[in-house]
Structures are given as structure tokens and as C-alpha cells.
Design a protein around this motif. Sequence first.
Motif, PDB file in Angstrom:
ATOM      1  N   ASN A 292       0.841  -1.198   0.000  1.00 25.06           N
ATOM      2  CA  ASN A 292       0.000   0.000   0.000  1.00 25.06           C
ATOM      3  C   ASN A 292       0.876   1.248   0.000  1.00 25.06           C
ATOM      4  O   ASN A 292       1.997   1.237   0.527  1.00 25.06           O
ATOM      5  N   LYS A 293       0.352   2.332  -0.556  1.00 24.29           N
ATOM      6  CA  LYS A 293       1.053   3.611  -0.460  1.00 24.29           C
ATOM      7  C   LYS A 293       1.334   3.914   1.002  1.00 24.29           C
ATOM      8  O   LYS A 293       0.442   3.833   1.857  1.00 24.29           O
ATOM      9  N   THR A 294       2.587   4.245   1.328  1.00 25.79           N
ATOM     10  CA  THR A 294       2.991   4.431   2.723  1.00 25.79           C
ATOM     11  C   THR A 294       3.811   5.705   2.880  1.00 25.79           C
ATOM     12  O   THR A 294       4.721   5.974   2.090  1.00 25.79           O
ATOM     13  N   ILE A 295       3.484   6.455   3.950  1.00 25.40           N
ATOM     14  CA  ILE A 295       4.279   7.629   4.331  1.00 25.40           C
ATOM     15  C   ILE A 295       4.924   7.321   5.681  1.00 25.40           C
ATOM     16  O   ILE A 295       4.231   7.004   6.651  1.00 25.40           O
ATOM     17  N   TRP A 296       6.229   7.413   5.728  1.00 28.52           N
ATOM     18  CA  TRP A 296       7.008   7.114   6.940  1.00 28.52           C
ATOM     19  C   TRP A 296       7.457   8.445   7.543  1.00 28.52           C
ATOM     20  O   TRP A 296       8.208   9.192   6.924  1.00 28.52           O
ATOM     21  N   VAL A 297       6.980   8.755   8.746  1.00 30.47           N
ATOM     22  CA  VAL A 297       7.347   9.989   9.439  1.00 30.47           C
ATOM     23  C   VAL A 297       8.011   9.596  10.751  1.00 30.47           C
ATOM     24  O   VAL A 297       7.386   8.952  11.610  1.00 30.47           O
ATOM     25  N   HIS A 298       9.269   9.968  10.919  1.00 31.17           N
ATOM     26  CA  HIS A 298       9.993   9.568  12.132  1.00 31.17           C
ATOM     27  C   HIS A 298      10.854  10.709  12.639  1.00 31.17           C
ATOM     28  O   HIS A 298      11.456  11.448  11.853  1.00 31.17           O
ATOM     29  N   GLY A 299      10.915  10.829  13.966  1.00 34.65           N
ATOM     30  CA  GLY A 299      11.744  11.849  14.578  1.00 34.65           C
ATOM     31  C   GLY A 299      12.588  11.303  15.707  1.00 34.65           C
ATOM     32  O   GLY A 299      12.171  10.387  16.425  1.00 34.65           O
ATOM     33  N   CYS A 300      13.786  11.853  15.857  1.00 35.20           N
ATOM     34  CA  CYS A 300      14.652  11.495  16.989  1.00 35.20           C
ATOM     35  C   CYS A 300      15.596  12.664  17.261  1.00 35.20           C
ATOM     36  O   CYS A 300      15.572  13.671  16.555  1.00 35.20           O
ATOM     37  N   ARG A 301      16.418  12.532  18.279  1.00 31.74           N
ATOM     38  CA  ARG A 301      17.246  13.671  18.696  1.00 31.74           C
ATOM     39  C   ARG A 301      18.319  13.997  17.665  1.00 31.74           C
ATOM     40  O   ARG A 301      18.531  15.144  17.314  1.00 31.74           O
ATOM     41  N   ASN A 302      19.047  12.967  17.209  1.00 30.37           N
ATOM     42  CA  ASN A 302      20.138  13.180  16.255  1.00 30.37           C
ATOM     43  C   ASN A 302      20.461  11.862  15.552  1.00 30.37           C
ATOM     44  O   ASN A 302      19.863  10.821  15.839  1.00 30.37           O
ATOM     45  N   ALA A 303      21.425  11.902  14.646  1.00 32.59           N
ATOM     46  CA  ALA A 303      21.759  10.732  13.835  1.00 32.59           C
ATOM     47  C   ALA A 303      22.267   9.563  14.670  1.00 32.59           C
ATOM     48  O   ALA A 303      22.046   8.399  14.316  1.00 32.59           O
ATOM     49  N   SER A 304      22.936   9.847  15.789  1.00 29.93           N
ATOM     50  CA  SER A 304      23.527   8.757  16.575  1.00 29.93           C
ATOM     51  C   SER A 304      22.484   7.877  17.256  1.00 29.93           C
ATOM     52  O   SER A 304      22.770   6.731  17.602  1.00 29.93           O
ATOM     53  N   VAL A 305      21.277   8.411  17.429  1.00 26.54           N
ATOM     54  CA  VAL A 305      20.225   7.623  18.085  1.00 26.54           C
ATOM     55  C   VAL A 305      19.121   7.238  17.097  1.00 26.54           C
ATOM     56  O   VAL A 305      18.050   6.791  17.496  1.00 26.54           O
ATOM     57  N   HIS A 306      19.389   7.420  15.805  1.00 29.14           N
ATOM     58  CA  HIS A 306      18.408   7.114  14.762  1.00 29.14           C
ATOM     59  C   HIS A 306      18.513   5.632  14.394  1.00 29.14           C
ATOM     60  O   HIS A 306      19.368   5.223  13.613  1.00 29.14           O
ATOM     61  N   GLY A 342      14.525  19.841  13.630  1.00 27.68           N
ATOM     62  CA  GLY A 342      13.477  20.081  14.612  1.00 27.68           C
ATOM     63  C   GLY A 342      12.705  18.813  14.956  1.00 27.68           C
ATOM     64  O   GLY A 342      13.004  17.729  14.452  1.00 27.68           O
ATOM     65  N   ARG A 343      11.727  18.982  15.831  1.00 28.60           N
ATOM     66  CA  ARG A 343      10.878  17.852  16.207  1.00 28.60           C
ATOM     67  C   ARG A 343       9.851  17.591  15.110  1.00 28.60           C
ATOM     68  O   ARG A 343       9.627  18.441  14.238  1.00 28.60           O
ATOM     69  N   VAL A 344       9.245  16.408  15.170  1.00 27.87           N
ATOM     70  CA  VAL A 344       8.238  16.050  14.168  1.00 27.87           C
ATOM     71  C   VAL A 344       7.138  17.107  14.140  1.00 27.87           C
ATOM     72  O   VAL A 344       6.551  17.451  15.172  1.00 27.87           O
ATOM     73  N   ASP A 345       6.868  17.627  12.959  1.00 26.82           N
ATOM     74  CA  ASP A 345       5.823  18.628  12.752  1.00 26.82           C
ATOM     75  C   ASP A 345       5.019  18.197  11.528  1.00 26.82           C
ATOM     76  O   ASP A 345       5.496  18.298  10.393  1.00 26.82           O
ATOM     77  N   LEU A 346       3.812  17.692  11.756  1.00 25.64           N
ATOM     78  CA  LEU A 346       3.009  17.170  10.654  1.00 25.64           C
ATOM     79  C   LEU A 346       2.588  18.261   9.675  1.00 25.64           C
ATOM     80  O   LEU A 346       2.244  17.955   8.526  1.00 25.64           O
ATOM     81  N   ASN A 347       2.637  19.512  10.090  1.00 26.22           N
ATOM     82  CA  ASN A 347       2.321  20.603   9.168  1.00 26.22           C
ATOM     83  C   ASN A 347       3.341  20.666   8.024  1.00 26.22           C
ATOM     84  O   ASN A 347       3.019  21.140   6.931  1.00 26.22           O
ATOM     85  N   LYS A 348       4.557  20.168   8.293  1.00 27.98           N
ATOM     86  CA  LYS A 348       5.613  20.235   7.285  1.00 27.98           C
ATOM     87  C   LYS A 348       5.482  19.116   6.245  1.00 27.98           C
ATOM     88  O   LYS A 348       6.223  19.112   5.257  1.00 27.98           O
TER      89      LYS A 348
END
Length: 399
Positions: A292-306, A342-348
Amino acid sequence: MDFKQKELIKATVPILQSAGAILTEHFYKRMLGQHPELKEVFNMGNQANGRQKEALAGAVLAYAANIDNPSVLLNVLKGIGNKHVSLSIKPEQYSIVGEHLIASIKEVLGDAANDELLEAWTIAYNQLADIMINIEKEMYLANLEKEGGWNGWRNFTIGKISEESKEIKSFFLYPTDGKKIADYKAGQYVSVQVYVKEIELLQPRQYSLSTVPNSEFYRISVKKETAILNNPAGMVSNTLHGMQVGDTINLSNPAGIFSLRPAGTPIVLISGGVGVTPMLSMLETNRDTLKNKTIWVHGCRNASVHAFKEDVNLIQEEADWLDTYLFNEDVDDQSDSAIIEGRVDLNKCKEAILLEDAHYYICGPEMFIKTHYNSLINFNVSKSNIFYEEFGPGSINLN
């Protein structure tokens, strides 16, 4: 339960609102003091930080407010039932809880808890207990009817450990008895039971299964919770991070109502931090079966904890049905245009995620869920299309 008794229960709501935390703290202290064996059933970390007490107060309040029609709470009760079955809660333990809950109401509320109120609450609790026991009975039977299923705790051996980020390790768990294991739905969890030396107790925790269902092993991916300000280090996560290949732990049969719906509709997966774990299982399942069409939205502090960034990238290289939006609070590599600062912002990513009949899945801490649930509601997404999993004792109910 007659009309007068229901009115007495509903009249308890404002009392619980003002004294709920005191009541539940008294209840847990009373019950665990007289039944210390239950300390191996309850999350003692959440006992210490108060989250379990808040969750109980919220559940009691919701039940009292809906005493005329408790069926509206059925989905919530099923969620609680799944957790109880994963912890091997027995019918007789409801009697223990009921005894100490009624006694606590009497002791904390004093003269306000007259005989009529106590009788009404006794009847109400017993009705709730009967509902839960019947829900859980069906789940226990379903576990045994499923190929490879079981009830209670089963021993598993750590066959492999992989580092997914600076904070998260994955544990590949194989049945020690070599027999078949139960299938599960993408998004579900297992309860894990380990011995914690610091408190000399067995302790259970729930961890999402972080890979596509398979017949050989379960995989959980665990963030090592370090002490921050008033929050102590995670007892079980630190114990797990100290384990090695060949060590054994106890697991429950997979459980949980948060799972990927097999509908032919778009999927939007929204996660924060280690909330990525059930989402990866959903993404892999969609890759293998639905597409199915999928949108993946993920947030974390920085690359080292991604965690799992490369896993998702590999899927995206071959999947024209997948779009990703990645947020880092601190961007280490300014040349990485794929990262949104920044933090996850669904408006973006509003235009991308507002797909017709899409199902939205949210996983992360309480405030993360509330923020993005409310954003979706403000975007006029139907509540019936939003599903979420909270990391913790289950203290929020938005639907």
C-alpha cells in the motif's frame, strides 16, 4: 446494579478527580504490602515514578463515568486484557485487587464512603472483573488454539544481538525448547520477564516486536533508559543491555490491539525515538504482502540515536510506494537534505500524509501521541482511522 447504585458510582467521579492519586497510592501500598508476590507482576519502575497510579486512577474514573454503558470502553478493556494475558494474570488475582480497592476507598474517603457507596462499588467492581475475566478467558483459549501458541512464561535464548543506534539494541530470541512459536500481527508486543538484581525481583516489561513475523524467532529492540533528572535508569532495559548471546529470558505469547489493518488503503506511520519498533514491523509487512502507499514519518534527537535508518533506506530504494520524512532535533550533517531540522511537525508534510481513507499509526511517548493525534484531528482526519500505542502503563485514551 440498580439506578440508585449507578448514581452513587457516578457521584464518585468528582471525588476521584480530587483524591484519585491519593486513593491509588494508598491502594498499591496496601495491596503490595500484604501481597509482595505481586511485585513481580507490576512494573516497579512505574510504581516509583507514579505512572501506574495515574493509569489506575484514569481507568477507575473512566469506568465510573460510563457505568450506564461500560460497553463504550470495550476497546480499552480489550487492550488491558491483552496486557493482563501477556502477564499471565489469573482470575483469583481480581479478588485480591477488589478487596484492597474497596478497603482503600473506605480508608481514604472516610465518612464519605458509607455502606451504600461501598456496596455499590463492590457490585460495580465485581461486574468489571467478570467482564475482564471473560475477555481474558477467550484470549487464553485463542493462544492455545494457535499453532505454536502458549500461555504463561516460556523460555527463550538470545541467539543474536545487534546495535541499531547509540541507545538501542535488538535481541533475536529463539525458543529454548526448539518448538514452534506463535505467529503475530505487525505492531504487537511480547512481555519480557527478567531478574533485576538491584531489587531482587523478577520484572516484566512489554516490548514491540520489531521485524516482520516469521516462524523462527522474535526480535525486540530495546532502548537503554539512562537516569535523567528525576527519572531513574530503566531497570529492565539496563538488565537486557547487559545480557549476552546464549543468555535466556522469559517471554509471553505475542499480544496487543495495536496492529496493522490489512486494508487496501494508504498507511501513514508516525513515530518518535524507540517508537519506531512496531512501525518497522508494519513497514516490512506492507513490503512483503500489501504494498500500500505508505508515508514514513519519524523523529529522533540526532543521527547517533536514529535506529533502523539504513533498513528503511533499503526498502525505499526498491519501493515506489514509500515516501519518508525524517526529523532530527539536532542535525549533525547539514548536507543531508533528507533530514528536517526540529521535532516532528506534521504541518511540514501535511499534503503528503492527507491521503484518502488513509490509516494513521502513531507510536511514542504520551506527549508525542497527544500532539500528533490532535494535529490529525485538526486536519479533519476521522478518529476511526487513527491508531496509537503508548510506551508506558497506558494512561491515555483519545478515541
